[in-house]
Design a protein around this motif. Structure first.
Motif, PDB file in Angstrom:
ATOM      1  N   ALA A 171      59.199 -27.728 -25.968  1.00 16.90           N
ATOM      2  CA  ALA A 171      58.649 -28.331 -26.850  1.00 16.90           C
ATOM      3  C   ALA A 171      59.241 -28.030 -28.547  1.00 16.90           C
ATOM      4  CB  ALA A 171      57.127 -28.403 -27.152  1.00 16.90           C
ATOM      5  N   GLN A 172      59.390 -26.623 -28.416  1.00 16.68           N
ATOM      6  CA  GLN A 172      59.923 -26.234 -29.847  1.00 16.68           C
ATOM      7  C   GLN A 172      61.611 -26.568 -30.040  1.00 16.68           C
ATOM      8  OE1 GLN A 172      57.936 -24.753 -31.691  1.00 16.68           O
ATOM      9  NE2 GLN A 172      56.305 -25.277 -30.556  1.00 16.68           N
ATOM     10  N   TYR A 173      62.305 -27.097 -28.764  1.00 18.59           N
ATOM     11  CA  TYR A 173      63.577 -27.355 -28.931  1.00 18.59           C
ATOM     12  C   TYR A 173      63.803 -28.970 -28.792  1.00 18.59           C
ATOM     13  CZ  TYR A 173      64.268 -22.352 -28.388  1.00 18.59           C
ATOM     14  OH  TYR A 173      64.075 -21.238 -28.594  1.00 18.59           O
ATOM     15  N   ARG A 174      62.842 -29.818 -29.191  1.00 21.21           N
ATOM     16  CA  ARG A 174      63.051 -31.222 -29.153  1.00 21.21           C
ATOM     17  C   ARG A 174      63.612 -31.865 -30.244  1.00 21.21           C
ATOM     18  NH1 ARG A 174      58.733 -32.127 -25.210  1.00 21.21           N
ATOM     19  NH2 ARG A 174      59.575 -30.932 -23.519  1.00 21.21           N
ATOM     20  N   ASN A 175      64.293 -32.794 -29.972  1.00 21.98           N
ATOM     21  CA  ASN A 175      64.957 -33.736 -31.160  1.00 21.98           C
ATOM     22  C   ASN A 175      66.151 -32.774 -32.069  1.00 21.98           C
ATOM     23  OD1 ASN A 175      63.835 -36.060 -30.745  1.00 21.98           O
ATOM     24  ND2 ASN A 175      61.747 -35.254 -31.206  1.00 21.98           N
ATOM     25  N   ARG A 176      66.747 -32.142 -31.571  1.00 20.50           N
ATOM     26  CA  ARG A 176      67.711 -30.968 -32.195  1.00 20.50           C
ATOM     27  C   ARG A 176      68.978 -31.477 -32.068  1.00 20.50           C
ATOM     28  NH1 ARG A 176      64.602 -26.167 -32.894  1.00 20.50           N
ATOM     29  NH2 ARG A 176      66.655 -25.535 -34.092  1.00 20.50           N
ATOM     30  N   VAL A 177      69.818 -30.866 -32.645  1.00 26.45           N
ATOM     31  CA  VAL A 177      71.424 -30.720 -32.689  1.00 26.45           C
ATOM     32  C   VAL A 177      71.897 -29.618 -31.861  1.00 26.45           C
ATOM     33  CG1 VAL A 177      73.521 -30.818 -33.850  1.00 26.45           C
ATOM     34  CG2 VAL A 177      71.532 -32.460 -34.832  1.00 26.45           C
ATOM     35  N   LEU A 194      71.849 -30.572 -18.693  1.00 31.17           N
ATOM     36  CA  LEU A 194      70.455 -29.980 -18.454  1.00 31.17           C
ATOM     37  C   LEU A 194      69.555 -29.949 -19.578  1.00 31.17           C
ATOM     38  CD1 LEU A 194      68.942 -27.913 -16.236  1.00 31.17           C
ATOM     39  CD2 LEU A 194      69.654 -26.079 -17.928  1.00 31.17           C
ATOM     40  N   ILE A 195      70.324 -29.661 -20.815  1.00 30.37           N
ATOM     41  CA  ILE A 195      69.427 -29.925 -22.086  1.00 30.37           C
ATOM     42  C   ILE A 195      68.709 -31.069 -22.301  1.00 30.37           C
ATOM     43  CG2 ILE A 195      69.706 -29.830 -24.616  1.00 30.37           C
ATOM     44  CD1 ILE A 195      72.028 -27.650 -23.825  1.00 30.37           C
ATOM     45  N   ARG A 196      69.646 -32.185 -21.940  1.00 28.74           N
ATOM     46  CA  ARG A 196      68.961 -33.549 -22.314  1.00 28.74           C
ATOM     47  C   ARG A 196      68.158 -34.201 -21.079  1.00 28.74           C
ATOM     48  NH1 ARG A 196      73.723 -37.655 -24.120  1.00 28.74           N
ATOM     49  NH2 ARG A 196      73.267 -36.798 -26.082  1.00 28.74           N
ATOM     50  N   ARG A 197      68.439 -33.618 -19.856  1.00 29.82           N
ATOM     51  CA  ARG A 197      67.653 -34.043 -18.726  1.00 29.82           C
ATOM     52  C   ARG A 197      66.167 -33.396 -18.765  1.00 29.82           C
ATOM     53  NH1 ARG A 197      64.851 -35.380 -14.800  1.00 29.82           N
ATOM     54  NH2 ARG A 197      65.363 -36.139 -12.941  1.00 29.82           N
ATOM     55  N   PHE A 198      66.096 -32.150 -19.233  1.00 32.09           N
ATOM     56  CA  PHE A 198      65.018 -31.337 -18.796  1.00 32.09           C
ATOM     57  C   PHE A 198      64.272 -30.718 -20.174  1.00 32.09           C
ATOM     58  CE2 PHE A 198      66.864 -31.257 -14.697  1.00 32.09           C
ATOM     59  CZ  PHE A 198      65.748 -31.687 -14.031  1.00 32.09           C
ATOM     60  N   ILE A 199      65.184 -30.681 -21.213  1.00 34.56           N
ATOM     61  CA  ILE A 199      64.617 -29.853 -22.241  1.00 34.56           C
ATOM     62  C   ILE A 199      64.533 -30.643 -23.533  1.00 34.56           C
ATOM     63  CG2 ILE A 199      65.373 -27.623 -23.990  1.00 34.56           C
ATOM     64  CD1 ILE A 199      67.002 -26.717 -21.591  1.00 34.56           C
ATOM     65  N   ASP A 200      65.558 -31.279 -24.010  1.00 35.67           N
ATOM     66  CA  ASP A 200      65.473 -32.135 -25.139  1.00 35.67           C
ATOM     67  C   ASP A 200      65.911 -33.588 -24.871  1.00 35.67           C
ATOM     68  OD1 ASP A 200      65.386 -33.187 -27.776  1.00 35.67           O
ATOM     69  OD2 ASP A 200      66.805 -31.707 -28.642  1.00 35.67           O
ATOM     70  N   PRO A 201      65.430 -34.542 -24.474  1.00 33.86           N
ATOM     71  CA  PRO A 201      65.703 -35.843 -24.101  1.00 33.86           C
ATOM     72  C   PRO A 201      66.475 -36.610 -25.283  1.00 33.86           C
ATOM     73  CG  PRO A 201      63.526 -35.495 -23.223  1.00 33.86           C
ATOM     74  CD  PRO A 201      63.779 -34.325 -24.089  1.00 33.86           C
ATOM     75  N   GLN A 202      66.294 -36.191 -26.570  1.00 32.93           N
ATOM     76  CA  GLN A 202      66.747 -36.870 -27.530  1.00 32.93           C
ATOM     77  C   GLN A 202      67.974 -36.050 -28.227  1.00 32.93           C
ATOM     78  OE1 GLN A 202      65.837 -39.875 -28.114  1.00 32.93           O
ATOM     79  NE2 GLN A 202      64.367 -39.941 -26.544  1.00 32.93           N
ATOM     80  N   ARG A 217      71.730 -25.467 -38.696  1.00 30.58           N
ATOM     81  CA  ARG A 217      70.702 -26.210 -38.077  1.00 30.58           C
ATOM     82  C   ARG A 217      70.988 -26.471 -36.756  1.00 30.58           C
ATOM     83  NH1 ARG A 217      72.349 -31.511 -37.719  1.00 30.58           N
ATOM     84  NH2 ARG A 217      74.358 -31.918 -38.751  1.00 30.58           N
ATOM     85  N   ALA A 218      72.037 -26.076 -36.183  1.00 26.89           N
ATOM     86  CA  ALA A 218      72.450 -26.633 -34.706  1.00 26.89           C
ATOM     87  C   ALA A 218      72.128 -25.620 -33.815  1.00 26.89           C
ATOM     88  CB  ALA A 218      73.698 -26.881 -34.440  1.00 26.89           C
ATOM     89  N   ILE A 219      71.600 -25.849 -32.547  1.00 22.81           N
ATOM     90  CA  ILE A 219      71.465 -24.813 -31.480  1.00 22.81           C
ATOM     91  C   ILE A 219      72.689 -24.769 -30.765  1.00 22.81           C
ATOM     92  CG2 ILE A 219      70.017 -24.075 -29.583  1.00 22.81           C
ATOM     93  CD1 ILE A 219      67.874 -25.973 -30.518  1.00 22.81           C
ATOM     94  N   GLY A 220      73.344 -23.467 -30.765  1.00 17.94           N
ATOM     95  CA  GLY A 220      74.524 -23.344 -30.193  1.00 17.94           C
ATOM     96  C   GLY A 220      74.589 -22.744 -28.783  1.00 17.94           C
ATOM     97  N   PHE A 221      75.182 -23.277 -27.778  1.00 18.15           N
ATOM     98  CA  PHE A 221      75.371 -22.868 -26.539  1.00 18.15           C
ATOM     99  C   PHE A 221      76.716 -22.662 -26.112  1.00 18.15           C
ATOM    100  CE2 PHE A 221      75.193 -27.436 -26.221  1.00 18.15           C
ATOM    101  CZ  PHE A 221      76.031 -28.036 -25.178  1.00 18.15           C
ATOM    102  N   ASP A 222      77.027 -21.498 -25.191  1.00 17.88           N
ATOM    103  CA  ASP A 222      78.193 -21.150 -24.346  1.00 17.88           C
ATOM    104  C   ASP A 222      79.415 -20.919 -25.572  1.00 17.88           C
ATOM    105  OD1 ASP A 222      79.207 -21.104 -21.797  1.00 17.88           O
ATOM    106  OD2 ASP A 222      80.754 -22.500 -22.489  1.00 17.88           O
ATOM    107  N   PHE A 223      79.053 -20.056 -26.401  1.00 20.06           N
ATOM    108  CA  PHE A 223      80.057 -19.335 -27.124  1.00 20.06           C
ATOM    109  C   PHE A 223      79.441 -18.156 -27.770  1.00 20.06           C
ATOM    110  CE2 PHE A 223      78.257 -22.478 -30.276  1.00 20.06           C
ATOM    111  CZ  PHE A 223      78.007 -21.638 -30.942  1.00 20.06           C
TER     112      PHE A 223
END
Length: 314
Positions: A171-177, A194-202, A217-223
């Protein structure tokens, strides 16, 4: 090991097909030959079933066969008959040849070859009933080759971060970039799905030319330096699974597949087909958002298929 199982068989000489089938099955199971028509394996339930299967087939084809439990009266140990050292040595030679061919230009090709070597290694491990230094040495060399080939094929892949992976509230990671490197491949595509399917649908995704371009402001992943990236032995997809407590059997199976295609390791049966489909999509679709939508269908299909398999097995 001083308890053994013996298969004693004889087949009519004219039944070459059944004879060859028995020989191939016994060879694949790791049985040792004591003499013509007499095969030996260490005492274990799985080995007994393997020998019994061959015996049943021999009898069904006009031959004679019996499986015996045996314990040598003189205390002799037949472990040397199962020495896989020469086989591991040959595999080490192939690994060395692959490493010699490794360069920035051949990384992907060598990584594919390393996956074939991984399958050969796993088959050999399955019949290495008395594992020793030869298996350990080969395992280390193969892991090193897979790691270096993965780095050569994708030099901007993140290094594993030594950080705790704790339970997080989605819930703390919803509607994010969410931001990652552009032209995503397996780990990034699976993670975005996985992010869009189970964590942050938007979730909205930014595809970065360089990790340095990631907005604060963005949540980075895989770097390197991203909020979610490789952690210990886990690739980013597995890090997300652990971080958000999404470790269902079906998702964990997808994790094994993603790990294999991204970093090497145990290769599941679906890996080659999934890799080929995703590679074709990546070549055909230049827009990363469209590529993600197409790849999401692949991972959604895998999820449903794995869940159904689990239901049938229950």
């Amino acid at each position: 090991m001083n308890r053994w199982q013996l298969l004693v068989l004889s087949l009519p000489t004219e039944n070459a097909t059944a004879r060859m089938r028995a020989w191939r099955t016994l060879k694949a199971s790791g049985a040792a030959v004591l003499r013509d028509g007499v095969y030996l394996m260490p005492a274990a339930d799985g080995h007994a079933r393997s020998l019994q299967t061959v015996a049943d087939d021999v009898r069904a084809n006009g031959g004679e066969a019996q499986v015996f439990h045996a314990e040598p009266h003189d205390g002799a140990d037949y472990g040397a008959l199962f020495d896989r050292g020469p086989d591991f040595g040959a595999l080490l030679g192939e690994i060395a040849a692959c490493r010699a061919a490794l360069s920035e230009d051949t990384g992907l090709q060598v990584l594919k070859q390393a996956r074939k070597l991984r399958k050969a290694f796993e088959q050999l491990v399955a019949i290495d009933f008395f594992p020793g230094e030869a298996q350990a040495q080969t395992a280390a060399a193969l892991q090193s080759l897979e790691t270096d080939a993965a780095l050569a094929s994708a030099p901007d892949e993140p290094h594993a971060a030594a950080r705790p992976v704790g339970p997080l509230d989605a819930a703390q990671y919803r509607n994010r970039v969410w931001a990652t490197r552009r032209r995503p491949w397996v780990d990034r595509l699976a993670s975005a799905w996985l992010i869009r399917r189970f964590i942050d649908p938007q979730a909205r995704f930014l595809w970065l030319k360089s990790p340095a371009d990631c907005p604060k402001r963005a949540i980075g992943f895989d770097f390197d330096g991203a909020t979610f990236t490789h952690s210990g032995a886990m690739v980013t997809f597995e890090t997300l699974l652990a971080s958000f407590s999404l470790q269902t059997p079906a998702l964990l199976r997808i994790g094994v597949l993603v790990h294999a295609l991204d970093a090497g390791g145990v290769i599941p049966p679906e890996a080659a087909g999934v890799e080929r489909v995703l590679a074709g999509m990546r070549d055909a679709i230049a827009d990363d958002d469209r590529l993600l939508l197409a790849a999401a269908g692949v991972f959604e299909g895998l999820l449903v298929a794995f869940e159904k398999e689990k239901e049938k097995a229950a």
